[in-house]
Design a protein around this motif. Structure first.
Motif, mmCIF file in Angstrom:
data_model
loop_
_atom_site.group_PDB
_atom_site.id
_atom_site.type_symbol
_atom_site.label_atom_id
_atom_site.label_comp_id
_atom_site.label_asym_id
_atom_site.label_seq_id
_atom_site.Cartn_x
_atom_site.Cartn_y
_atom_site.Cartn_z
ATOM 1 N N LYS A 124 -7.946 3.988 0.919
ATOM 2 C CA LYS A 124 -8.404 3.403 2.199
ATOM 3 C C LYS A 124 -7.851 3.945 3.416
ATOM 4 O O LYS A 124 -6.778 4.686 3.255
ATOM 5 C CB LYS A 124 -8.018 1.823 2.217
ATOM 6 N N LYS A 125 -8.244 3.589 4.653
ATOM 7 C CA LYS A 125 -7.517 3.984 5.872
ATOM 8 C C LYS A 125 -6.620 2.850 6.327
ATOM 9 O O LYS A 125 -7.106 1.603 6.125
ATOM 10 C CB LYS A 125 -8.564 4.126 7.114
ATOM 11 N N THR B 153 -2.677 5.886 13.442
ATOM 12 C CA THR B 153 -3.975 5.265 13.098
ATOM 13 C C THR B 153 -4.829 6.432 12.388
ATOM 14 O O THR B 153 -5.335 7.223 13.094
ATOM 15 C CB THR B 153 -4.688 4.757 14.408
ATOM 16 N N PRO B 154 -5.098 6.340 11.222
ATOM 17 C CA PRO B 154 -5.661 7.645 10.649
ATOM 18 C C PRO B 154 -7.259 7.328 10.775
ATOM 19 O O PRO B 154 -7.824 6.343 11.179
ATOM 20 C CB PRO B 154 -5.557 7.318 9.098
ATOM 21 N N THR B 155 -7.985 8.281 10.969
ATOM 22 C CA THR B 155 -9.399 8.465 10.899
ATOM 23 C C THR B 155 -10.147 8.494 9.651
ATOM 24 O O THR B 155 -11.159 8.697 9.366
ATOM 25 C CB THR B 155 -9.916 9.317 11.652
ATOM 26 N N GLU B 156 -9.131 9.166 8.597
ATOM 27 C CA GLU B 156 -9.803 9.409 6.940
ATOM 28 C C GLU B 156 -8.830 8.488 6.150
ATOM 29 O O GLU B 156 -7.839 8.209 6.475
ATOM 30 C CB GLU B 156 -9.353 11.062 6.642
ATOM 31 N N PRO B 157 -9.329 8.182 4.974
ATOM 32 C CA PRO B 157 -8.374 7.646 4.113
ATOM 33 C C PRO B 157 -7.367 8.068 3.672
ATOM 34 O O PRO B 157 -7.100 9.434 3.646
ATOM 35 C CB PRO B 157 -9.305 7.531 2.756
ATOM 36 N N ASN B 158 -6.115 7.442 3.858
ATOM 37 C CA ASN B 158 -4.944 8.159 3.734
ATOM 38 C C ASN B 158 -3.780 7.311 2.719
ATOM 39 O O ASN B 158 -2.587 7.801 2.742
ATOM 40 C CB ASN B 158 -4.094 8.087 5.152
ATOM 41 N N ALA B 159 -4.333 6.214 2.414
ATOM 42 C CA ALA B 159 -3.504 5.451 1.386
ATOM 43 C C ALA B 159 -4.325 4.849 0.557
ATOM 44 O O ALA B 159 -5.414 4.570 0.174
ATOM 45 C CB ALA B 159 -3.004 4.252 2.287
ATOM 46 N N TYR B 160 -3.128 4.083 -0.738
ATOM 47 C CA TYR B 160 -3.886 3.427 -1.560
ATOM 48 C C TYR B 160 -3.731 2.062 -1.703
ATOM 49 O O TYR B 160 -2.531 1.654 -1.302
ATOM 50 C CB TYR B 160 -3.506 4.107 -3.068
ATOM 51 N N LYS B 161 -4.692 1.202 -2.104
ATOM 52 C CA LYS B 161 -4.642 -0.115 -2.121
ATOM 53 C C LYS B 161 -4.831 -0.752 -3.598
ATOM 54 O O LYS B 161 -5.829 0.114 -4.379
ATOM 55 C CB LYS B 161 -5.590 -0.924 -1.064
ATOM 56 N N MET C 59 0.904 -1.341 -0.018
ATOM 57 C CA MET C 59 0.161 0.072 0.061
ATOM 58 C C MET C 59 0.910 1.330 -0.203
ATOM 59 O O MET C 59 1.961 1.299 0.431
ATOM 60 C CB MET C 59 -1.024 0.024 1.312
ATOM 61 N N VAL C 60 0.476 2.356 -0.645
ATOM 62 C CA VAL C 60 1.311 3.416 -0.591
ATOM 63 C C VAL C 60 0.328 4.774 -0.188
ATOM 64 O O VAL C 60 -0.737 4.721 -0.050
ATOM 65 C CB VAL C 60 1.759 3.865 -2.087
#
Ligand code: UTP
Length: 412
Positions: free
Chosen positions: A339-340, A352-360, A187-188
């Motif tokens: 995604k988070k 631990t993010p509360t909003e999406p922070n990464a790409y899957k 994931m990035v």
């Protein structure tokens, strides 16, 4: 070894991913090896290309999209049903049918603590058990034991197998159940940096249900299936306890139409329903996603008043083993999902993010359809075959699925 490590560091520098070694010096020898193996497996060119794609605007492609023909099971005559059934029953009785459940997803929307299949839906009965019940019923009808293949991910494989052990495989013959793991991709974050998990390893996620073809091949299960004489594999997800995986009419229709792949469709409940629909893309079978279809197209109707793009694809497909072998050699495109994802930052702190922070990145099973010239599509009744468990609450939740499941049991 030193030479290899130097090379690996050069690669990391070239792709701006040096941070992947953040925890390396604090690791034990075996952890170091594990991390190096993970990094060596990464296709950095691919990951940076996939990341670049996330920055492009979604654009409607210039693919030629057209409606695809289908057979409505409800419109078959008694004689047709009889004929197709006979062909299908022969396949089942000759032990040429196998069943694959894809259970490698993360089930993030449901939010159940554990693999989605371990979610208890009807009293104590879990999704795995409800699906197993249908298989057992069919085994009794046809006097066979249908081999059951279950796709897991690295993340949920052990837990899934332990669950089956604990439940004594729901009294299904243990030797007829096979687990296989799907592949993964890193994931990035939003800057294209690959994430590290809380232990300093590369944060990876399952590569989508389209990963099934490669996973079957890598696990040597295709050879196993061939040696058992299997010809047809019904493939569906874990989140539909009403799935009818043993359907002689569906098998017979597919064979009579000389198709190597087939899908069951449901009528879209309304033009706006968020579901992909079967179509033809540049003359070949395909699925157009709800994010991809224009408003105008989704509302188009034929002379009988039916939606032209109204045959929903809900992952109830069947593949001939020859098609699976061919698809195992073909690469499917990857799509990205925002995604988070928990990760450690450059200071080694867990975030631990509360909003999406990464790409899957994932591939989809339906992107495989266009590798074949044609596909049999059979429309079935929603209330008989579909009770999706996707969300924790509201639409397609355990509550709605339970009602659909119980209503079906009452009427059948
Ligand atoms: P979904 O796309 O609904 O994903 O999968 P999901 O993982 O269940 O749920 P969300 O999106 O995280 O909330 C449809 C089917 O495909 C399987 C799932 O297990 C489910 O049965 N799947 C999905 C896999 O086997 N592997 C994957 O990588 C993705």
């Amino acid at each position: 070894m030193v030479e290899n490590f130097k090379k690996l560091k050069e690669t990391l520098t070239k792709f701006g991913q040096e941070h992947l070694l953040l925890k390396y010096n604090e690791m034990t020898d075996s952890e170091k090896k594990q991390l190096i193996d993970q990094i060596s497996d990464i296709d950095f060119e691919l990951i940076s290309k996939l990341y670049e794609n996330t920055k492009k605007d979604v654009e409607y492609s210039d693919d030629k999209i057209e409606p695809i023909s289908y057979v409505d099971k409800a419109n078959l005559t008694e004689e047709e049903k009889q004929n197709y059934s006979e062909i299908g029953e022969k396949i089942i009785k000759e032990k040429k049918l196998g069943f694959i459940t894809m259970a490698g997803g993360q089930g993030t929307r449901l939010g159940h603590n554990g693999p989605k299949g371990t979610f208890p839906l009807i009293g104590e009965k879990t999704l795995f058990e409800l699906i197993c019940d249908t298989l057992k019923k069919n085994n009794n009808i046809y006097n066979v034991t249908i081999p059951w293949y279950i796709m897991t991910s690295k993340e949920n494989n052990d837990e899934t197998i332990n669950f089956f052990e604990k439940k004594n495989y729901f009294n299904y013959p243990k030797e007829a159940i096979f687990f296989f793991k799907q592949g993964e991709l890193p994931m990035v974050n939003e800057e294209g940096k690959i994430l590290l998990d809380k232990n300093g390893f590369v944060k990876e996620a399952a590569d989508g249900h389209g990963g099934i073809f490669e996973a079957l091949y890598q696990s040597n299960l295709l050879d196993d299936m061939k040696s058992r004489g299997l010809e047809w594999l019904f493939i569906s997800g874990i989140d539909n306890p009403l799935v009818k995986m043993v359907d002689p009419i569906f098998i017979g229709l597919t064979i009579k139409n000389n198709c190597l792949i087939a899908g069951k469709s449901l009528v879209k409940s309304k033009p706006e329903e968020k579901v992909g629909v079967f179509c033809k893309r540049n003359g070949r079978p395909s699925v157009i996603e709800y994010t991809e279809i224009t408003d105008e197209m989704s509302k188009m109707r034929d002379e009988k008043g039916e939606l032209l793009y109204g045959e929903a694809h809900v992952i109830m497909n069947m593949f001939n083993i020859k098609a699976l072998e061919m698809l195992a050699k073909n690469k499917l495109p990857y799509h990205s999902a925002h995604k988070k994802a928990e990760y450690i930052n450059e200071k080694g702190e867990l975030v631990t993010p509360t909003e999406p922070n990464a790409y899957k990145f994932e591939s989809f099973i339906f992107d495989s359809f266009s590798n074949l010239d044609n596909m049999l599509i059979m429309r079935v009744k929603r209330e008989e075959e579909f009770a999706p468990v996707k969300n924790a609450k509201g639409e397609d939740s355990p509550e709605t699925a339970r009602k659909l499941f119980n209503d079906y049991q009452k009427n059948n």
